[in-house]
Design an enzyme around this catalytic site. Structure first.
Site, PDB file in Angstrom:
ATOM      1  N   GLU A 284     -11.595  26.731  31.845  1.00 57.36           N
ATOM      2  CA  GLU A 284     -11.509  27.755  30.480  1.00 57.36           C
ATOM      3  C   GLU A 284     -11.987  28.960  30.313  1.00 57.36           C
ATOM      4  O   GLU A 284     -11.733  29.733  30.160  1.00 57.36           O
ATOM      5  CB  GLU A 284     -11.830  26.501  28.913  1.00 57.36           C
ATOM      6  CG  GLU A 284     -11.378  26.801  28.791  1.00 57.36           C
ATOM      7  CD  GLU A 284     -11.887  25.253  27.328  1.00 57.36           C
ATOM      8  OE1 GLU A 284     -10.570  24.536  27.624  1.00 57.36           O
ATOM      9  OE2 GLU A 284     -12.899  24.905  26.620  1.00 57.36           O
ATOM     10  N   GLU A 287     -10.431  32.006  31.936  1.00 59.76           N
ATOM     11  CA  GLU A 287      -9.175  32.568  30.693  1.00 59.76           C
ATOM     12  C   GLU A 287      -9.487  32.197  30.025  1.00 59.76           C
ATOM     13  O   GLU A 287      -9.132  33.998  29.543  1.00 59.76           O
ATOM     14  CB  GLU A 287      -8.102  30.790  30.748  1.00 59.76           C
ATOM     15  CG  GLU A 287      -6.920  31.012  30.053  1.00 59.76           C
ATOM     16  CD  GLU A 287      -6.300  29.359  29.386  1.00 59.76           C
ATOM     17  OE1 GLU A 287      -7.061  28.484  29.522  1.00 59.76           O
ATOM     18  OE2 GLU A 287      -5.530  29.696  28.909  1.00 59.76           O
ATOM     19  N   CYS A 310      -9.763  19.859  24.568  1.00 57.32           N
ATOM     20  CA  CYS A 310     -10.702  18.696  25.940  1.00 57.32           C
ATOM     21  C   CYS A 310     -10.207  17.960  25.344  1.00 57.32           C
ATOM     22  O   CYS A 310     -10.086  16.523  25.439  1.00 57.32           O
ATOM     23  CB  CYS A 310     -11.597  18.852  25.830  1.00 57.32           C
ATOM     24  SG  CYS A 310     -12.334  20.595  26.709  1.00 57.32           S
ATOM     25  N   SER A 330      -5.881  26.408  25.474  1.00 63.82           N
ATOM     26  CA  SER A 330      -6.326  27.204  26.523  1.00 63.82           C
ATOM     27  C   SER A 330      -5.228  26.218  27.369  1.00 63.82           C
ATOM     28  O   SER A 330      -5.147  25.321  26.657  1.00 63.82           O
ATOM     29  CB  SER A 330      -7.686  27.107  26.807  1.00 63.82           C
ATOM     30  OG  SER A 330      -8.080  26.486  28.361  1.00 63.82           O
ATOM     31  N   LYS A 369      -7.568   9.152  24.750  1.00 60.59           N
ATOM     32  CA  LYS A 369      -7.654   9.063  26.242  1.00 60.59           C
ATOM     33  C   LYS A 369      -5.945   8.190  27.181  1.00 60.59           C
ATOM     34  O   LYS A 369      -5.724   8.763  27.951  1.00 60.59           O
ATOM     35  CB  LYS A 369      -8.903   8.811  27.075  1.00 60.59           C
ATOM     36  CG  LYS A 369      -9.755  10.180  26.274  1.00 60.59           C
ATOM     37  CD  LYS A 369      -9.804  11.307  27.258  1.00 60.59           C
ATOM     38  CE  LYS A 369     -10.650  12.781  26.295  1.00 60.59           C
ATOM     39  NZ  LYS A 369      -9.883  14.220  26.775  1.00 60.59           N
ATOM     40  N   GLU A 372      -3.523   9.664  26.579  1.00 57.55           N
ATOM     41  CA  GLU A 372      -3.759  10.922  27.928  1.00 57.55           C
ATOM     42  C   GLU A 372      -3.451  10.835  29.092  1.00 57.55           C
ATOM     43  O   GLU A 372      -2.076  11.792  29.165  1.00 57.55           O
ATOM     44  CB  GLU A 372      -4.991  11.519  27.507  1.00 57.55           C
ATOM     45  CG  GLU A 372      -4.848  12.909  28.145  1.00 57.55           C
ATOM     46  CD  GLU A 372      -6.332  13.909  28.439  1.00 57.55           C
ATOM     47  OE1 GLU A 372      -7.067  13.052  28.431  1.00 57.55           O
ATOM     48  OE2 GLU A 372      -5.914  14.844  27.832  1.00 57.55           O
ATOM     49  N   GLU A 377       3.523  14.318  32.477  1.00 57.80           N
ATOM     50  CA  GLU A 377       2.932  15.604  33.064  1.00 57.80           C
ATOM     51  C   GLU A 377       1.144  15.493  34.001  1.00 57.80           C
ATOM     52  O   GLU A 377       1.063  16.986  34.733  1.00 57.80           O
ATOM     53  CB  GLU A 377       2.676  16.674  32.258  1.00 57.80           C
ATOM     54  CG  GLU A 377       1.631  16.508  31.108  1.00 57.80           C
ATOM     55  CD  GLU A 377       2.468  15.553  30.227  1.00 57.80           C
ATOM     56  OE1 GLU A 377       3.075  14.746  30.291  1.00 57.80           O
ATOM     57  OE2 GLU A 377       1.043  16.459  28.799  1.00 57.80           O
ATOM     58  N   CYS A 514     -16.560  13.735  20.217  1.00 58.29           N
ATOM     59  CA  CYS A 514     -16.645  13.111  20.872  1.00 58.29           C
ATOM     60  C   CYS A 514     -17.514  11.391  20.130  1.00 58.29           C
ATOM     61  O   CYS A 514     -17.934  10.418  20.542  1.00 58.29           O
ATOM     62  CB  CYS A 514     -16.537  13.108  22.152  1.00 58.29           C
ATOM     63  SG  CYS A 514     -15.770  14.546  23.014  1.00 58.29           S
TER      64      CYS A 514
END
Lengths: 589, 160
Positions: A284, A287, A310, A330, A369, A372, A377, A514
């Site tokens: 990141e 980037e 994230c 990102s 999560k 996720e 993908e 978090c």
């Protein structure tokens, strides 16, 4: 501020004008029971619909009882919080609530941590005098969250979180009277709705109406299977909160004990999501610098600000609400997914096992999560990079089931190499942490100089939206930070309207980041718990020998032996992702 | 990704309705009122458009639609029959009248007949308590109805 005098239970006190009876009573140690009322005072989050009537008190000169949470003190008010009239009314209210609540406490996921159960216990309710029809509604199971609205007491906390704080707008009260429930639009399942799985509804639900999908049993099965190598990764925020489940003070760091417990539970390798957080910073950060340098070279096409990626609930949020901006964040995957991708390629090769025989479990403060790691993908031939994500609460229960005396455990270390991390990685667990970690690395790579001071205090704090300008060798890098999706929405609207002045923005879906995730031990509205967890996170960072991601020796080795360099083709394939347009399309027939 | 479809002219009219209330979320009930006049009912598609135009969550729009008995998500019949079930009508036998409609049309409250001719709803007080029990067919008011009158009311419309 004008002070007024009130008398509560024969004690006279002075409070600022505008103080509620509930707040005034609290200052003199009188704990008026509440159910629907909820507040995270320091975060400016409050729910007081005055709907449950558990907090009613008697006010002299007033005909009916007053809800203490929603009634302001008036000069010389005389309040009784425990008269016979109050106690009887309160009990009746509670009995009526309980009369339409399932009696399955023994097998309820919330048992032992339920505010309604606590209330029944506190009032010593031994029988329900009212027998009538009970609410019946289907149970809605999504990849992350289970809704069982038969257990809902219509406190509307979830609705407040979902609409006012997160501005996600998935949950709303529908129908009226006895038929009323909190549901989604057209009563569709959560999975079909705009839900981001941030889990803040679960974090505030007083009963078992909203809970997480429990994956502990699947993890136990994997551990029991001799053919499987089971690898565990732990997110940074978990170590700052897990101890609370074992009676430790909020803010107790239990990194070493957590590692020991996981080893005791039978995981083959105890690794750290923090390793992958360092990896995230490499990707990141590179980037960010690449986009920034293009911008500085006069490239008008380059997309700025760059947004962190994230947080899976945040990703869901912009896919649903700002799909037109999907090339701004990102492309770096979250640390959880980077870890899974490296574990099932690099590390599986190293162990000489197939990815099918490796099970990657992550311990997360987060419910999104769970969703996720099920995204297509992040699968190879149907096999997910991360098999199961279990929450801090689920891990605590697992440890208790396994007869482990957590507090007596010795401190143990993570395994090498995927367990080594920098201080920059651990602060990923709090709002401001990801961007501070990125700045530490980006600064040194960009300038070629070593930072004199690693701590960027200007990026820290608990304000919902923060901004700071970092001097990168003469270049003022403007940084925005938002936590809570409602705050994120404000920054996003500016980006969409071309008004944003930032070069980089960090976004975390949950208030506090978090540490306040939907999978953390329940804070029951005590915001000091979140503050303590944040402090613990920065404390862990300060105690680390390595403070910057690019100085993690195992990260360097991973690039040398496997990935090449940041943003390389291999890194792109394994560590980056793309986003989808999930907005409801309105088309013409 | 969900996808919804509406005819173009109706979609534009609906957007005009929202615009006439300055696309304010606070005007939601007024917008829904007009939208129901336009479509005859408020299908999910219409609610999605209203939510997008007023920049308010569709769950909230649905919350309002499901709360007020005036709003309906099922298409109403050509001859919508509403039986007042308010207190005055109720004590004067509205339930028996309602049961007779249900029996003869073979419909439950809130349903529409298969041929789209009749729909049956209950409502709370039309403000004509002196005529209790009251039945409305479209805008036409029938007062002091007894179960035995129900057959004749239906007959009036059956031929139309």
């Amino acid at each position: 501020m004008e002070q007024i005098k009130v008398t509560i239970d024969k004690k006279t006190l002075e409070v600022p004008k505008g103080t509620t009876i509930l707040a005034a009573a609290k200052t003199i140690g009188i704990d008026i029971p509440t159910l629907c009322y909820f507040s995270l005072g320091d975060m400016k989050i409050e729910n007081k619909p005055g709907g449950c009537r558990i907090c009613v008190v008697e006010v002299e000169g007033r005909r009916n009882l007053a809800p203490a949470c929603a009634t302001e003190c008036t000069p010389n008010m005389m309040v009784k919080t425990n008269s016979m009239r109050v106690l009887n009314a309160r009990r009746t209210v509670l009995e009526l609530i309980l009369s339409d609540h399932p009696f399955d406490c023994l097998i309820c996921a919330k048992s032992g941590n339920c505010e309604l159960q606590d209330m029944a216990h506190r009032f010593g309710v031994r029988e329900i005098p009212y027998h009538g029809e009970q609410s019946k509604y289907r149970v809605d199971t999504s990849p992350s969250i289970i809704r069982d609205v038969d257990k809902c007491i219509m406190c509307r906390r979830c609705e407040m979180m979902c609409n006012t704080v997160q501005t996600v707008g998935t949950l709303s009260a529908i129908n009226r009277g006895f038929e009323a429930v909190v549901a989604t639009a057209f009563e569709m399942n959560l999975e079909k709705s705009s839900c981001t799985y941030c889990g803040q509804c679960v974090a505030v639900c007083p009963t078992g109406a909203l809970t997480e999908v429990d994956h502990t049993r699947q993890v136990i099965s994997a551990l029991a299977d001799p053919k499987k190598t089971v690898i565990v990764q732990t997110a940074p925020a978990v170590r700052a909160a897990l101890g609370e489940e074992f009676g430790l003070e909020a803010g107790s760091l239990v990194t070493g004990k957590m590692v020991a417990a996981l080893r005791e539970l039978g995981f083959d390798y105890i690794f750290d999501t923090d390793f992958a957080a360092d990896l995230t910073i490499m990707e990141e950060g590179t980037e960010l610098l690449s986009r920034l340098n293009k911008h500085l070279a006069g490239d008008k096409e380059v997309k700025l600000p760059i947004l962190t990626s994230c947080c899976p609930a945040w990703v869901n949020f912009f896919e649903h609400n700002f799909p037109e901006l999907k090339d701004i964040p990102s492309t770096a995957r979250s640390p959880q997914q980077m870890f899974g991708a490296i574990a099932k390629t690099f590390y599986a090769e190293k162990l000489g096992i197939s990815r099918e025989n490796m099970v990657v479990v992550s311990i997360m403060p987060c419910l999104a999560k769970k969703y996720e790691c099920q995204r297509d993908e992040f699968k190879t031939d149907g096999n997910p990079d991360v098999d199961f994500a279990i929450s801090t609460r689920e891990l605590a229960n697992f440890i208790k089931q396994a007869n482990i005396d957590f507090n007596a455990l010795p401190d143990e270390d993570f395994d090498n190499p995927l367990g080594v991390s920098s201080g920059a990685a651990v602060i990923f667990g709090t709002t401001g942490g990801v961007i501070e970690a990125a700045v530490r690395t980006a600064y040194e790579i960009q300038t070629g100089k070593s930072l004199e001071k690693v701590d960027f205090d200007e990026l820290r704090g608990m304000e919902g939206i923060r901004e700071a300008t970092i001097d990168v060798d003469g270049f003022p890098m403007r940084i925005g930070i938002a936590h809570g999706l409602g705050n994120a929405r404000k920054l996003l609207e500016d980006v969409r309207d071309g008004k944003s002045q930032f070069h980089a923005i960090e976004i975390m879906a949950c208030p506090g980041g978090c540490i306040g995730g939907g999978g953390q031990p329940l804070h029951h509205g005590d915001s000091s718990i979140l503050m303590a967890r944040q402090k613990a996170i920065y404390c862990e960072d300060a105690g680390k020998t390595i403070r910057k991601s690019h100085e993690n020796p195992y990260i360097k080795e991973l690039y040398e032996k496997f990935l090449g360099k940041p943003m390389s083709e291999k890194a792109h394939h394994l560590l980056h992702t793309h986003y989808f347009d999930k907005r409801t399309k309105i088309t013409i027939e | 990704m969900a996808e919804i479809k509406l005819p173009e002219n109706k979609l534009n009219q609906l957007k005009e309705i929202c615009k006439s209330f300055d696309n304010k979320a606070g005007e939601l009930i007024n917008v829904l009122h007009k939208a129901q006049e336009l479509f005859g009912y408020l299908p999910a598609e219409v609610q999605e458009v209203v939510a997008a135009e007023l920049n308010t969550p569709v769950a909230h729009v649905f919350g309002v639609v499901s709360f007020y008995s005036f709003f309906t998500m099922t298409p109403r019949g050509r001859f919508p029959i509403s039986i007042c079930l308010g207190t005055a009508c109720y004590v004067r036998g509205a339930e028996k009248v309602s049961d007779e409609f249900k029996r003869l049309l073979n419909l439950k409250l809130g349903e529409t007949s298969a041929d789209g001719k009749f729909s049956l709803t209950g409502l709370r007080c039309v403000g004509a308590c002196g005529l209790a029990p009251v039945v409305l067919v479209g805008a036409k008011v029938y007062g002091r109805i007894a179960p035995e009158n129900v057959k004749d009311i239906i007959k009036e419309y059956e031929e139309l």
